[in-house]
Structure formats: C-alpha cells, structure tokens
Motif scaffolding. Structure first.
Motif: not given
Length: 1481
Positions: A709, A732, A765
């Motif tokens: 991450c 992200a 996401s």
C-alpha cells in the motif's frame, strides 16, 4: 386533555336453533323436537342429519358438542360457521348393548362469538339391532349316563343359549339325531328372560331327556348335534354338539379277540414250544373283570397241549408225531375247545354272563429232511476274455443237481454266489429253479469283468436251495473258470504328458529326454515302437526302441529354428504301437531355455517434462520405460543419465526410470529455457546390451514479489444519512514485479469492518457508502474502522501488508419514537369513578434522538371491545367506545370519561399516538402508536338468563310413556349470568308440588320420577326458576307425553290340538286365531304370520284364518302330524314391535287311500314234490299297506289265474298270519300232490279292512316235480327246519351235510334272511357235524323286503327270471370248486370272511352278497353254451371269481370227493333242463 360524554350501550341478540334437516333415513328417524331414533352399528363417518341455527345480526355461529361423554364418543360434528350449520356424523362404533340406557341427550352448543352461547338438547334413542349371535352357555356339553338306567329327572340335560340383543327374539332348537339316537332322546323347549344386569340379554333353555335305557356294549357314546335358529327373516344361528357317554355295568361275558384261531405246529416240536396266545377280554369294557383260560379235555388230543390259566399261552405238552394213528385219522388237522372265564371277587355270576368258549384249529406240519445235491463238489471251465453276455462257458464235466424229496419239498432255486455268500452277477445259471433233477448250464452275464490282464481265473459257487420249504435246505458246488487272453489293451505311456527343456539355438544331436510306454497284454501283443508327430516334429528325432529324444536340426546356425522369443514351448505328440497294431499316445512339451540375445527398447523416441524455477519437483512425472524380450536375469533393465551441462541438476531412478530434480533452477539465469538430457537403459545379460534416449525439460517462471500500500492509514467522514456512492477515501499501491505482467498488477479488498455499510467503487480503489447502508449512530456508534487487503494478479497470488481506513459518522435527528412495551395491560373495576385517572404509565414513549420533543393523543376512532367469551363487541351509540377515555398529552395518563360496563365489553383496547415535534424534516412524520388493554372486573349487577327458551320463555319437550323412572328426560335447563362474579346458579321447580318431575339444582337436568300414563294425562305444565343468589329468573315447561308400545299381544282365541282327515280339500279354513293388544292406535293393531308349517298352511295376516294350501298326505314320513307356529305382531309398520307366538298341533287322520302291495308281481315255487301231503308248509308271502289301523289290516285269498285251470285251487290253500311286522300269507299244500306233477298258477289277493276296501294281487307259480327214490335230504326234516326256532340244533350225517347246507342257503336267500343268517359248522368226535342256524326274524325280514323292493325297482318291472332268482338261485360263492381236497368238510376251516376274521361260531354265510355278479356269470355261460359244472380255482378274469380268492367276501372250504356226488342237488336247486349240470345255478 380532552373529555367526551359516553353514549348508550346496545345488547347483541343471541343465535337461535332453527331445525334438523337431511335425516339419513337408512339410520335415523323421528324429529329433533321430540325424539331422534338412531340405529346402532352404523359405519364410522356416516352422515346422520344436519342442524341449523339463525342469528338476527347475521353473525357466524359455531356448533360444538357438550354434555354426555358417551354421546360425545359416538358422534362428531362437521361445522360450517358461515352457513350457521353443522353435519352430525358417526365418530365411533355405536353399540346398544354397552349402554345402561338407550336414551340420552345430545347437547349442541351454538356460539356467535359476540358473547352469546346457547345450548340445544336433542333426545337420542339408540335403536337395538339384531347384531349378536346366540351363544351357548356352559360349554362343552358332556353328559354321562350309566347303561340300563331308566328315565328319571336326573337323566335330563339342559341346553342354554344367551342372546345379548336387547330386543328379544324367538329361537327354534333343532336336534339332529342319527339312526342310533333317533328313539333314545326327546327334547322340550322353554325360554326365560334374565333381567339381573342390563347387558345380560335373553336366556333360552331346552331340555333333552332320555327315553329308554342305553347299552354300553352297543354304543359307548352318542353325539347329538344342536342347531339354534332365530325365528325371524334372516335370523342368526349357531350350533354345537352334546356328547353322551355311556357308563358300563357288568352284563356281558368275555369276548375272544383275533378269532378264528388257526395255528400250525411242526411235528417233533420241543416241549414248551408256543403255538399261540389266546386273548379274551371282559365284554364289559368299562368295568372289566380279570379273565382266566381253561382247556376242554374232552378231546383225546388235548393231552398233547397245555394252556396257561393266566396268560393264555397254548404250548406243546408232549411229543407230537404226525404219523401217529390219532393225528393221521383226522388228516393232521383238528380243533380244541378253549374256555375264557371271568374271575369275579363278588358273588358268582351266571355262566352265560361270565363264560365263553371258542375253538383253536391246529394243523400238524411235516418235516423236510432231504437236501438238494450236486453230482460233484467242484467243476472247471474255460472262457475267452471279453466274451459277450449269454455265451455258455465250456464245462470240463457235466453238472447235475438232484433233490429226492417229493412235491414242493423237492423244488429248489439255483443261485451263484461268492465263497463269502455275497451275490455274484458275472455269470448266471440255467435253469434258475427246478423240481427233482436239473442239468446246469453256466453262461456269461457281465463280460466287463472277464479281463485276462486283471485276473486269470474266477472262482464262485452255485447254491441249490429249496424254494418251497420252511427249512430251505441247501448245498453248494465250487466252479473255477479260467480266462483265455486276447489283444484288448493298447500301449500306454507312463505319463499323460511329458515336459522337457533345452536351450534355444541348441546344436544338432542335443539330448532332450527319454519316454517310456507299456502294454499289459502278453507276448507279441506287448512289444512297443515309438514315433513323433506334430508341426515341429521335424526338428527332433526319437529312438523307436528306447524312446530317447534328440535335437534334429542345426539351431545354433539358424537361430530362427529354435527361437524362444517366438515359440517358448513346442507341442509334439508321442505315439506307441504294439505288436497287434494297437496304438497309444501322449503329449510332449519341449520348453526352450533363454539366452541374452535381445537389446532393451525404449517405448518412446524422446521424453518431455517441465519444472518450475526454485522447485525440487517436476510439474508432472517423467518416467522412462524400456523392455527386453529375454527372460530373467537377461531382461533386468538399469537406467542412468549420461553426463551433460544440465545433468547435475537431475537424477534418475536406476530401477524405475523416474526422473527427479536434484537442485532448484533460476529461470532468470538460464539462457535457454529448455534443457536437453541423455538417458541409457542396460540389460542384465552377460555381456550386457544397452540403448539411449533424449529427455527435454522446460523451465517455468514464478511470481515471487508481494504488492505494497502507498500509505498505512487513511481517514474520512460522512453524515449518518449519507446515500449510496458517497466517497469516503481513495486507496493506492504498487508491486515490484516486472511492469505489464500479471505479477505486477495490484487490487484491493475490504477485509473487515465494512458490515454491509461500506464498499469499494467500480475501480476498486475508492471507499464509498454501500447501497442501503444503515449508518444510524444510535445503533452502530460514530466511528467505523476498515481493514484493506492488497493483492497482485500473479500465480500463485501474493498479498502485501494490509492498510486501514478510519471513518467518522455524524448524527442527524431522523428517528421516530417507539413504545416499549408496545402493549400494556391494565385491570380496573367496572365501577370506577368518572373523570378520575385510570392508568398512568411508568414510562412514556422512547425517542433515540437527543433533541426529541414528544406529545400524546388517543386514536379514539379505533378503540375496540371484547366480551367475556372473547368475541368482538361493536361500539354502539349507547356505549360509544370513542368517548369513553381521554389522555394527558404530556405524561400519557388515561382518564375515564363515562361509566364502564363489563357485561357489554369486558376488555377495551385503546390506541395511544406519540409524535416528535423536533423532527429534522417535516416528512416523514416521526410518530409511534402504543396499545393499552383495559380488563374490567365484575360486580354483581345482572340477573341470570335461561337459554334456548325462545321468545315465549318456554321449554316444550316430548317424553315417551315407556320410560321407566327414575330416568333423566331430554330436557336439561341451561342458564347463564352476565356477571362472572356469580359463583353458581341454582335450579328449582315452582311450585314444588309437581310429583312426576324433579330437577337437579346444580346441573339443571330434569328427570322423570313417576311413570307417565298417556291415557290419563297427555300433557304436563310447570314453572322452573334459576337464581344467582341475588336475582331470580323463571320459565315455563310443557311436557307432551308420547304414546308407546308397552303391551305384548295376547292370544285369546287359539284352538289346538286339531284333527283333520288327510283328504281335507285344499282351501279349507281349519282354524281362526285372534290376539288382542291393550295399546292404542297402531300399537294395538295385530297381524299374523306363520313361523313354521307354511308348507301346507298359511294364515291371513289380518283375520287370523288358517287355511290349507296343499293336499295332506298322512302316509309319507312325518305326515301324521303338522306343527304350526303362529306369530302375532303389533305395530306392523313400525320399528318398536312386540310379538307373541304359539304352536298349533294338527293331527292328520288316515283315510284308506293306499292299496296293499306285494314286493313282486310273481312268486315261483319250484321245489315241490309229488309225495308232499296236505298241510305241508310251502312258504309265506307278505304284502304291505302304508295306511294305519284297520286300513292296514290285511287278509289273503287265492283265486284262479285268468286263463288258467281252477284245479290249483284244490291243491293249495292260504291262511293269514298276523306277525309283529305285518300280515303274512301262509301257503300250504291243501291235498296230496301225488300224480299232480307240472306247473300251476294262482292269483294271491290281499284285501285291507278299510272303507272302501282296497286290494292288491300277485301271481303264484308252483312246479310239482317227481319224487326220486334216493333223496339227499329228507323233505320233512327240511320242513321242520323251516319252522325251527332260533338256536335250534340240527344234527346232520356227514355225508349229506353239504347238500343240506346248500339247501339252507337257498332257503335263507328265498326268505331274504341270507345277509343276517349266521351258520356254525363244528366237528364232533365221531365225524358227526352240527349245523346251527340263527335267524333274526324281525329285522332280517324287514331288511330282506327292502332289498327285494330295491331289486324290483332296479329291474324295471317284475319278471319270471327275477322271481326265480329270489326263490332258487344260490350265489356263485356257494358253489364248491372242482379241484377239491380229500379232506372232509369237518376237517377244514369254516366259511370265514377273510377280511373280518370273525369267531368260528359266528362265521357268516352271505348267500346273496355276490348275487349280481353270479347272475351275470350265469348269463355269460348260457350265451357261450357252457354246460360244465367245473370251476377253475385260479380264474381271475371277469367271467368268474375264485372261490378262495382273498378278494372274495367269503370262502368255501374244499369238499371231500364223495361230497361231489350231490345226486339230486342240481335238480333241487334248478329244475330247468338248461341248468341240470350247472352247479352254480
């Protein structure tokens, strides 16, 4: 708070019972208002009737059954509340007999669910059906009666039958008596009703009594069948048996068993030898005395024997010599008298009751003392082996056998046995039996045993054994048969199969093995030569003499000749031939041994496989397989890898050929991603042979970097009202694997904390609010923590360390208030004061929002009420639910605005509305509803009410006058009190002076306490009251009395007994009966019917006139009396009927309507002689008349036959004799017959004494023959014999005994006494014979007449031949055989039926048992013209039956030669010329 004034309360009207409808007429009758009659035993689930109710407001009404548990068990309802009806059905078996009372009240409860419950009572009467079989009581029926007992009250026996049906019936007892019991018993019948218990039913009793004494010896027990039949149409019946046992008394002498006693003894038998054991038992089998035995010593021969007094053993007492003068004089056969005498401990009994004598017939047999003898003791013979059966052997000397005995003693059988005596079937001997002397021939019987190789000679014995003697003496001779050899055996090898081994590719001359055969024949037949056969026989050679086998080709040069890999086994045939040309064979198998001449061969040209980098295992198994056609150990293969650049990373199993990875590979480090290896396979031969193959291995890449991450923690916030898709946070991440490959592509997943409230967006996401998410901070709080996982798309998939998202949810005022609990129950008194608080809740409604502002109000328009029974109650203007209460808007306190009434509505339900005034949005409105249920407690302020009285406040019921008090009637008072505080109600009758009825104060059941009388008072009225202790309510009761059938009909006019002549015309009214009944209406009407006697009479149902409908005939069996059973029944068309029955006896008087009849239309008398004088009795003839009294009294007259001379009237006369069995015509000679030879015919007329007089006639034919000078039997003696009394002894000279015997048989047959006549022929010391004839006159004559009548009926009409047969013929069994013994009649066995073995003094001569077969034989002989009187004793076909054949009914002993000279016997028996020489006539 707001208060409203209450409105008035209106009362709901209760339902009312309307009617019963749809009665099932098959099972139900009557009316609901009075009495319903229902049959018992109705099938379960049968519909009976429908009940209906009405309701003024149209409310639903439900029917239920209450009350009597028995009726609740019998019936059930199928209810329809909407239609306000119910179908009454059968729930279980209805049994009237199980009820204490057939009447009960079926209570139907009607409920309209508005607080109204009404009961309707219907009186039910269960109608008894005839459904129970009559039951015999006190079974089994056993009756013991001592013999010779005269009739007393103790010699009666009662038969009892129980009928459990409540409706009484009438029963007929029928006793089936056999011929042995017909006159012994009599029965009477009476009936009584037992009322001790309701379920007992009716008892019927019949008494059987003894009419005459019983005889134990005649019959030890009797069986009488009893049938009980109900005297109604389709009535039931049952049956049983009475077994009557007769108890014995002392009144019968001993009886010998197993007679006649016939025994033989061999001469010179040792003293003490047992001849036989006589056995006698006391004739009184029930109470027998011991029996002792005595020997009658009046005969001189009795001294030769002894008789044991106790055991009855008859033994030899002294030496017996058959050739002695005494024994020879009686032809070695004589009789001894044996006496059986009872041994009584009491007073002596008469000899005729305690002593019996019989005879033992003893025959002395001769001794056989000569043995059959061979001419030599040993014989020799020759025979060729395998000689066919039936060929004689060659005896070297002739063989004869001789037995010098005579007759049967010289007959012998010849058999062949071994020396041990066992049977021997290789040879047989001719002849097999002989008499005197025989020359023997020995033949082959079983040629399979004649085998020279197995045995060279056979030795056996021939036994000559007497065949017809008791001793069976025998002698033997030894025979030796020598076998001659033949070439009958082929050569045989020692083994059925030979197996040898030789290496493949062996050179020429290599020795394989040796075989051997043999031949069990001898000489040249045993010389053997060998040879080979088969496809590969050319590759080998065998020595013809020794049997040695060698390789016959150069296989070491041409390897294909003996190649094991092609043909591991060679199959040949061995053949052996003997000197006679016979051959034998055996199988030869040559196994080729292996040599290493084959290389291993791989199954594939190359092998492929794959391995992942960093892995120590192959992706799939790579296994090398090579094969070698050689045998072990040459075919054992070893695998190995040849050295190369990559071989160090792999290894191969040298045994299995499986390839394995030795060290991991690095995909990225390899220049060539496919590795090539070389492998070798070597065999285990010496020298070893090998082959190689290529292996190609592909190396596969692996995913080995995890994603990450971009940050560890993310944060976001949303309001609790946020909708779907509201974005919270953006995620992200990255993966270190090569870009563009799946191993470097990443995606996210929510691992925990979402709870269906948060999710990822379509891109995967972004964190957003989930569709339909509930973010209520009051339920879930303010903070939410999500755990996010990151993954790549490689194989295997890798995941990195998770990241976290922290979400803050802000509160919004959007919650509706709520009540907890939603419903609150409160109990208050119906007497509570108005405008006063009734209920203040402990807590108000709850609102989760902190800024909530709640206010309360009543939903008055939906206030509801329920009665005490649970039914809904509607609001009325008088009692308006919407104005009863008000509420405080701040604290929700409830107030009563008007007076409360529990009887109108015991339960009130009030709806309370709570509303939040500070809601964040105007819509939707934030409100809550709660419920307050008020239950009112009672105070006694209402009077009780009678139910089911109708608008007239009256009960009307119908009660039958047949009810027997005390008994409840079909009226049960039912009342209710609107006040539930009332503990109980009390019922009473006012005024209390009513004497016929009473009421139970607690249950309200009205009962009948005094019997009702319809004729006196048909209607009763009184008042009933009900009280709750404070208030009293009254109602009127009307009792309508129903007329019932309470009286039985009674015959007041019933004439019996009556007498009418049998000629009474049909249609005559013979009697009139009448019965009255004290009941009124249809119950007093009586109709009549016949239960018995309807074959000849009928009775008018209305007038009771008894009329003859069929002509009477007194002369048939049972025609002298007619028994009528007449029944009177009241209420003929109803169910409740009563009846009475009586028996009428009508005696039928005789009229003279039957003429006298003779058994035959012609009687012929042939044996009259011209020397007969006046008064000579010829015979008697009897006619019968079916009438009785004077009408059957007969007298006889002789008249001249039509067309015949009247001279016969001068020669013969007739007189009438009155005997116990009828009237006889006694025929006698009227004057001397001298010179009157020839035929004479007369008519015999029988006249009765009736009016008018009736007659019958028959023809008499007399033949007067010439009187001979020499007469075998004196005619006067014969005449005296004819009239002899029972038991008279007639002494006969031995020479004429047979002739008179035949005449006696003829006489017995002619008088029809032959089946019952018993004749004893016994020997006296001086050769005088005593003949004793016993005539049972009464019964024998009757049996004879019936037999004669049957014979006449069978022949169609009387004929001369029939009459002659009855008067003259003698049965074929009475004719002596032609081949007669020299012994006299006195020395032979008496006439004995072989199948019965009766005592000698009771031997029966049955002269006409075979009459029909005899007459048939006579006709056949006449047709063929046979005149000879000889009879072949061995004849067994249909023309004649041998006289001494065991199948015959009786046997006639052989007669001595001088008895054949019977002189005039044929003439005496059959004077016709055609029968002069035929003794069978």
């Amino acid at each position: 708070a707001t208060f409203s004034a209450p409105r008035s309360l209106a009362q709901n009207t209760p339902p009312t019972f309307r009617q019963c409808s749809g009665l099932n007429v098959n099972y139900v009758s009557g009316e609901c208002g009075s009495l319903l009659q229902i049959k018992e035993e109705i099938p379960i689930d049968t519909s009976l009737f429908t009940v209906e109710a009405t309701d003024a407001e149209g409310d639903d009404v439900e029917f239920t059954l209450v009350g009597d548990a028995t009726l609740l068990y019998f019936f059930k309802l199928r209810t329809n509340k909407v239609a306000r009806s119910a179908l009454v059905m059968v729930n279980s078996r209805i049994d009237s007999e199980s009820l204490s009372s057939p009447v009960g009240n079926l209570i139907l409860r009607m409920n309209d669910f508005k607080g109204n419950v009404i009961d309707k009572s219907i009186m039910i009467y269960i109608v008894d059906q005839n459904d129970n079989l009559p039951e015999f009581q006190n079974l089994p029926y056993r009756w013991e009666v001592p013999e010779n007992t005269l009739w007393t009250a103790e010699t009666s026996f009662n038969v009892t039958v129980l009928d459990r049906d409540k409706t009484s019936s009438s029963y007929r007892f029928t006793y089936v008596l056999t011929s042995t019991t017909a006159n012994l018993f009599n029965e009477s019948y009476r009936t009584s009703r037992l009322l001790s218990a309701p379920q007992t039913g009716s008892i019927y009793l019949s008494t059987v009594s003894l009419m005459q004494p019983l005889d134990y010896e005649a019959n030890r027990f009797y069986q009488v069948s009893v049938y009980v039949t109900e005297r109604v149409t389709g009535g039931r019946n049952t049956s049983t048996d009475i077994v009557v046992s007769v108890l014995d008394r002392q009144d019968t002498p001993p009886v010998f068993e197993g007679t006649p006693y016939l025994v033989s003894v061999t001469e010179n038998s040792p003293i003490g030898s047992l001849l036989m054991t006589v056995l006698a038992r006391d004739g009184d089998r029930g109470v027998p005395n011991p029996v002792q035995y005595l020997l009658d010593n009046s005969s001189a021969l009795a001294s030769l024997f002894s008789l044991n007094r106790t055991t009855g053993r008859l033994e030899v007492a002294s030496s017996i010599d058959r050739e002695s003068a005494q024994i020879a004089a009686v032809y070695a056969s004589f009789s001894l008298n044996v006496i059986a005498e009872e041994v009584s401990t009491g007073s002596p009994q008469p000899a005729n009751l305690s002593r019996t004598t019989t005879s033992v017939r003893i025959t002395v047999q001769d001794v056989n003392d000569v043995t059959p003898t061979f001419s030599r003791s040993a014989y020799n013979a020759t025979v060729l082996e395998n000689t066919v059966a039936g060929t004689p052997v060659s005896l070297l000397a002739a063989c004869t056998v001789t037995d010098h005995d005579d007759g049967d003693n010289s007959a012998f059988d010849l058999t062949i046995v071994l020396s041990n005596g066992s049977a021997f079937d290789v040879f047989d001997v001719l002849p097999s039996s002989a008499v005197g002397t025989a020359a023997l021939t020995v033949r082959v019987k079983d040629s399979t045993v004649l085998d020279y190789e197995a045995t060279k000679s056979i030795e056996f014995q021939i036994v000559a054994r007497e065949s017809k003697t008791t001793a069976r003496l025998s002698s033997t001779a030894t025979f030796t048969v020598f076998l001659l050899d033949a070439n009958d055996n082929a050569p045989r090898f020692n083994q059925s199969k030979y197996e040898f081994s030789v290496p493949e590719n062996s050179p020429n001359g290599t020795i394989v093995g040796k075989v051997d055969a043999f031949d069990i024949d001898s000489g040249d037949f045993a010389k053997i030569s060998y040879s080979l056969g088969g496809t590969d026989a050319n590759k080998f050679i065998v020595n013809g003499t020794t049997g040695q086998i060698q390789v016959g080709v150069r296989a070491d040069e041409d390897l294909s000749l003996l190649d094991r890999e092609k043909f591991p086994i060679l199959y040949l045939t061995l053949q052996a031939t003997d000197g006679g040309g016979l051959t034998g064979s055996s199988q030869l198998e040559i196994h080729l041994l292996d040599k290493n001449d084959q290389r291993p061969a791989f199954q594939r040209t190359f092998y492929e496989g794959a391995v992942k980098e960093n892995s120590l295992s192959m992706e799939s198994v790579v296994q090398l397989v090579a094969v070698d056609s050689d045998l072990f150990p040459n075919n054992v293969i070893t695998y190995s890898l040849l050295p190369s650049n990559s071989s160090a990373s792999f290894a191969i199993d040298n045994a299995t050929g499986v390839l394995s990875v030795q060290r991991p590979l690095d995909y990225e480090a390899l220049a060539n991603k496919t590795l090539v290896l070389k492998a070798e396979a070597a065999d285990g031969g010496s020298p070893s042979l090998s082959s190689t193959v290529e292996i190609r291995i592909a190396v596969v890449d692996q995913n080995d970097l995890a994603p990450e991450c971009s940050q560890r923690v993310y944060s976001g916030s949303v309001p609790e009202t946020a909708g779907y898709g509201t974005r919270v946070a953006e995620l992200a991440g990255s993966d270190g694997d090569s870009p563009g490959s799946p191993n470097s592509q990443v995606f996210f997943r929510i691992l925990a904390g979402a709870g269906d409230r948060f999710t990822l967006d379509a891109g995967g996401s972004g964190v957003i609010v989930e569709r339909g998410a509930d973010l209520d901070v009051n339920k879930l709080g303010v903070f939410h923590n999500l755990t996010i996982g990151i993954f790549d798309r490689g194989t295997p998939q890798l995941t990195g360390a998770p990241c976290f998202v922290h979400i803050n949810v802000s509160d919004v005022n959007n919650k509706a208030p709520y009540f907890e609990p939603v419903t609150t129950r409160v109990t208050v008194s119906e007497g509570s004061a108005t405008f006063a608080p009734l209920f203040q809740p402990s807590k108000t409604a709850i609102d989760p929002d902190s800024s909530a502002n709640l206010t309360y109000s009543l939903l008055t328009n939906i206030t509801t009420g329920r009665s005490a029974g649970g039914g809904a109650v509607a609001s009325t203007p008088a009692y308006n639910f919407s104005t009863l209460f008000s509420i405080d808007p701040l604290n929700a306190t409830l107030y009563a605005m008007t007076a409360l009434d529990r009887e109108t509505a015991q339960e009130l339900t009030v709806q309370v509305l709570a509303r939040d005034l500070n809601a964040a949005t105007p819509t939707p409105v934030q409100t809550a509803t709660g419920t307050i249920v008020l239950t009112l407690t009672d105070i006694n302020n209402k009077p009780p009410r009678f139910l089911s009285t109708g608008s007239a406040n009256n009960y009307t019921v119908q009660v039958s006058e047949s009810l027997a008090p005390p008994i409840p009637i079909n009226l049960k008072l039912q009342a209710d009190d609107p006040d539930v505080s009332t503990v109980s109600l009390a019922y009473a009758i006012a005024p209390p002076g009513i004497s016929q009825f009473a009421v139970d104060s607690a249950s309200g059941q009205v009962s009948l306490v005094q019997r009702l009388d319809y004729e006196k008072i048909s209607r009763h009225e009184f008042i009933v009251t009900v009280s709750d202790g404070l208030h009293v309510t009254s109602a009127s009761v009307t009792i309508e009395v129903i007329n019932a059938n309470t009286y039985d009909p009674v015959f007041d006019q019933f004439p019996t007994p009556l007498s009418y002549p049998e000629s009474t015309p049909v249609g005559t009214v013979v009697a009139t009966v009448h019965a009255y009944d004290n009941d009124s209406g249809v119950f007093g009407q009586v109709v009549y019917s016949l239960l018995a006697g309807d074959a000849f009479f009928n009775v008018a149902s209305d007038s009771g006139r008894v009329t003859l409908v069929r002509q009477l005939d007194r002369d048939v069996s049972g025609g002298d009396q007619q028994l009528l059973v007449i029944e009177g029944v009241d209420n003929p068309s109803g169910i409740d009927r009563r009846r009475v029955s009586r028996q009428m006896v009508i005696n039928v008087k005789d009229v003279n309507d039957c003429s006298p009849t003779f058994p035959s239309g012609l009687f012929t008398f042939r044996n009259l002689k011209e020397n007969y004088q006046a008064g000579f009795e010829i015979d008697s003839v009897r006619a019968t008349d079916k009438d009785v009294g004077r009408n059957s009294e007969l007298r006889y007259e002789l008249i001249a036959a039509p067309g015949q001379s009247a001279d016969a009237l001068q020669l013969f006369r007739v007189s009438t004799t009155n005997a116990t069995d009828g009237y006889y015509a006694q025929l006698r000679v009227n004057q001397s017959l001298t010179g009157r030879r020839g035929w004479y015919n007369l008519t015999l007329v029988a006249k009765d004494s009736g009016s008018p007089q009736l007659t019958g006639s028959t023809v008499l034919s007399f033949f007067v023959a010439k009187a001979d000078d020499f007469t075998l039997v004196d005619d006067e003696a014969l005449a005296r014999f004819r009239s002899a009394l029972i038991g008279t002894n007639v002494i006969l000279i031995a020479g004429c005994g047979i002739a008179l015997t035949c005449l006696i048989l003829m006489y017995c047959k002619y008088r029809r006494l032959s089946r019952q006549a018993e004749i004893t022929i016994a020997a006296g010391e001086s050769g005088v014979q005593q003949l004793h004839l016993m005539k049972r006159l009464e019964q024998q004559k009757q049996a004879g007449e019936a037999e004669t009548a049957d014979s006449a009926a069978d022949n169609g009409k009387p004929s001369k031949h029939n009459a002659e047969s009855r008067s003259s013929n003698i049965d074929a069994a009475s004719a002596p055989p032609d081949d007669m013994s020299r012994q006299s009649l006195a020395t032979r066995a008496p006439l004995v039926p072989p199948s019965r073995q009766e005592p000698l003094h009771h031997s029966k001569l049955k002269a006409d048992d075979n009459l029909k077969s005899s007459e048939s034989s006579d006709k056949k002989r006449k047709k063929k013209g046979r005149r000879s009187h000889k009879v072949d004793p061995g004849l067994d076909d249909s023309r004649s039956e041998p006289l001494n054949n065991p199948k015959s009914d009786w046997q006639l002993p052989p007669l001595s030669r001088h008895h054949r000279q019977l002189g005039r016997l044929p003439e005496l028996l059959e004077p016709d010329a055609d029968h002069q020489g035929d003794i069978r006539s």
